[in-house]
Design an enzyme around this catalytic site. Sequence first.
Site: not given
Lengths: 382, 135
Positions: A130-131
Amino acid sequence: MKVKKSFEEINAKILKGEAVVMTAEEVSAMSKDYSAADIVKKVDIVTTATFGPMCSSGMFMNVGHSNPPIRMERVTLNNVPAHSGIAAVDLYVGATEENPFDEKYGGAHVIEALIAGKDVRLKASAKGSDCYPETEIETIINKSVVNEMIMFNPRNAYQNYPCAVNTSGRMIYTYMGSLLPNVGNATFSTSGELSPLLNDPDMRTIGIGTRLFLCGAQGYVSWYGTQFKTSGPKNEYGIPETNAATLAVIGNAKEMSTDYLKAAYFEKYGVSIFIGIGIPVPVLDEDMAHRVSIRNDQITTTVCDYSKADHPAVAKVRYDELFSGNITLDGKKVRTASMSSVAKARIIAAELKKWIEAKSFQLTRPVEAFPTATTLNSLERK
Amino acid sequence: MKKRLVLTFPANMVDVPLTYNLIKDHDVVINILNADITPGREGKLLLEIRAPKENVDSAVRYIESLNITCNPVKKSILLNEEACVHCGSCSAVCFADALTMDRKSRQLLFRPEKCIACELCLKACPLQLFELNFN
């Protein structure tokens, strides 16, 4: 009264332009006519150097974040795998890592190319998170676009090293070069009386934090090197007779020069790298004056048979004999050759001398001394 | 005609009186330029042969019939001296003494006229600075 000098006093002399600096070879020659008591009065700093193949070398690099960002998990630089098991875009390029499609090109060549300012192709892939959503990237990097290039070599500047021969009937190819059958030659690797840790064998002045010349830049001794061994036998001059102490060194690779660093390939062994290191040794007292006066005829090493797995010792020789071009083993004249360049080491010792005389290099007192009485463990099969 | 040849002897062949046979049976003039022959080891001989073409050809055929590798010295070794770091690795394998280290300057001395093109230096140089020249 006996002369004693501190690091601080010597540094003050450097700043005043009054420090007397000599290379280790110059002071070794001087020792034929002068005693240690005279030398400590006449000389403040002795520059030592070495330029030899040192496999345990490499470079940390931060290549910067892309947009979208990637947490690099598998990375190659010019097809040479780089270690990416650290933060997202931090890498470690090991000198001996090889291109799987070209064994003669490896991490050392990538490091040399980057220091020379050349472009290098970076390929990276990841699972995506996600990051760090990106899963793949291919681009060109060079010295001016990456953030940091930090050379960190876990084991350099071996204090002493065995001389290699081959008693078998076939040619063998090693990191000590091509060894001819039936002891057809003997190879060794040192700058001898010019070598840093042979001029301060008990490491009274060299320790953690020592500033040094590293491939043309100012770097530091960051730790004692791997395979650091102080417990081996020493000769009558206090010199270890085989592989002994080592240094872990660190420096800003962006400031380095390929004049003092060269990628190498040893036939049927693999990739390595020539590293240029220079270390100033302060002549603090008579004992240090005596140490820096060491000459090749006072330094010994062990001749080992590289055709056998455990490299058994077969003889002891002096470096003046090895540097003469031949030695006598079992009554037979054997050609000798160095793997390490004394010509380059001389250039480095002279360059470091110039830096000190130009007041652009100050000596550092070690933050901490190296351990004593260390031994080596071997790997057991279980 | 004049021909330069590099002869490579297998270890079991060094006992053959080769030059004697060449001179006697093939009527060639022989000049030995370089030799490294030790019983029990592979040997190398650099020969210059002078004779009419048919004698040279028969001499070569004789040499090859003995299972001795016979190569004309058409090749030479080139060294990229500018990139040399003077480590000395190549001098470890140069029997012909074409590659030696100067004892004072500790720099490599390359004397091409002594080279027998054995090619060992090609593999010994860690910077791959030697090249074969076939002209």
